[in-house]
Design a protein around this motif. Structure first.
Motif, PDB file in Angstrom:
ATOM      1  N   ARG A 271      25.352  -7.593  -3.013  1.00 25.75           N
ATOM      2  CA  ARG A 271      24.074  -7.478  -3.715  1.00 25.75           C
ATOM      3  C   ARG A 271      23.857  -6.026  -4.130  1.00 25.75           C
ATOM      4  O   ARG A 271      24.003  -5.115  -3.317  1.00 25.75           O
TER       5      ARG A 271
ATOM      6  N   VAL B 256      13.280  -2.502  -1.346  1.00 31.52           N
ATOM      7  CA  VAL B 256      14.606  -2.331  -0.749  1.00 31.52           C
ATOM      8  C   VAL B 256      14.766  -3.072   0.581  1.00 31.52           C
ATOM      9  O   VAL B 256      15.814  -3.665   0.844  1.00 31.52           O
ATOM     10  N   GLU B 257      13.754  -3.074   1.421  1.00 27.99           N
ATOM     11  CA  GLU B 257      13.864  -3.771   2.713  1.00 27.99           C
ATOM     12  C   GLU B 257      13.959  -5.284   2.537  1.00 27.99           C
ATOM     13  O   GLU B 257      14.689  -5.951   3.234  1.00 27.99           O
ATOM     14  N   ARG B 258      13.221  -5.807   1.583  1.00 30.46           N
ATOM     15  CA  ARG B 258      13.248  -7.251   1.327  1.00 30.46           C
ATOM     16  C   ARG B 258      14.569  -7.676   0.683  1.00 30.46           C
ATOM     17  O   ARG B 258      15.125  -8.714   1.006  1.00 30.46           O
TER      18      ARG B 258
ATOM     19  N   ILE C  78      22.931   2.799   3.067  1.00 33.82           N
ATOM     20  CA  ILE C  78      23.223   2.081   1.828  1.00 33.82           C
ATOM     21  C   ILE C  78      23.904   3.037   0.849  1.00 33.82           C
ATOM     22  O   ILE C  78      23.372   4.107   0.550  1.00 33.82           O
TER      23      ILE C  78
ATOM     24  N   ARG D 208      16.432   2.893   8.233  1.00 30.70           N
ATOM     25  CA  ARG D 208      16.722   1.520   7.806  1.00 30.70           C
ATOM     26  C   ARG D 208      17.548   1.473   6.520  1.00 30.70           C
ATOM     27  O   ARG D 208      18.209   0.474   6.259  1.00 30.70           O
ATOM     28  N   THR D 209      17.508   2.540   5.723  1.00 28.89           N
ATOM     29  CA  THR D 209      18.197   2.516   4.431  1.00 28.89           C
ATOM     30  C   THR D 209      19.227   3.627   4.268  1.00 28.89           C
ATOM     31  O   THR D 209      19.926   3.654   3.258  1.00 28.89           O
TER      32      THR D 209
ATOM     33  N   ARG E   6      17.566  -5.939   0.692  1.00 25.88           N
ATOM     34  CA  ARG E   6      18.715  -5.572   1.525  1.00 25.88           C
ATOM     35  C   ARG E   6      20.018  -5.471   0.718  1.00 25.88           C
ATOM     36  O   ARG E   6      20.973  -6.211   0.954  1.00 25.88           O
TER      37      ARG E   6
ATOM     38  N   ASP F 121      23.623  -4.097  -0.874  1.00 23.07           N
ATOM     39  CA  ASP F 121      24.851  -3.479  -0.376  1.00 23.07           C
ATOM     40  C   ASP F 121      25.113  -2.149  -1.068  1.00 23.07           C
ATOM     41  O   ASP F 121      25.789  -1.281  -0.522  1.00 23.07           O
TER      42      ASP F 121
END
Length: 141
Positions: free
Chosen positions: A4, A42-44, A77, A73-74, A46, A48
């Motif tokens: 994704r 971005v959290e929803r 990426i 959390r990010t 997720r 790659d």
């Protein structure tokens, strides 16, 4: 499925061009019109990989990258800057703070964009992309 990708660009035409090229190669693509929208979803989503334009309203690509890297959390990426700006036009402290993994210069060759995104999605970091003749630099962290 190749992964994704969150494509962030203020130009609807560019977002669509990137989307089509990545979807033809098996990627799932989600888009955002600027850095602020990217941070909201971005959290929803997720992703790659995230591609970021530099010059965008509300929140530009480099400041968006800095915020993504500052959030645990990010921060992992992979980020690719897709911009008409050349690396020499970007202040070096901005590039270091953003800690991007690749650069793709606009106008881009679709094959180069797909190759860069595929490499990042597969875990290849900080060893390429094109923007002028200089390789992208990924700072540890």
């Amino acid at each position: 499925m190749s992964g994704r990708v969150l494509v962030v660009d203020d130009s609807k035409v560019i977002r669509q061009l990137i989307r089509v090229n990545l979807e033809l190669e098996g990627f799932e693509v989600v888009t955002a019109a600027d850095g602020a929208e990217c941070l909201e979803i971005v959290e929803r989503v997720r992703p790659d990989v995230i591609t970021l334009d530099v010059a965008m309203p509300r929140l530009d690509g480099l400041r968006t990258a800095e915020r993504l890297r500052a959030d645990e959390r990010t921060r992992g990426i992979p980020l690719a800057i897709v911009s008409a700006c050349t690396r020499s036009e970007l202040r070096s402290e901005q590039v270091r703070a953003a800690a991007v993994d690749a650069f793709v210069a606009k106008p881009f060759e679709p094959v180069e964009l797909v190759r860069t995104v595929r490499r990042l999605a597969a875990g290849g970091r900080g060893d390429g992309g094109t923007c002028g003749t200089e390789p992208a630099v990924r700072q540890p962290g």
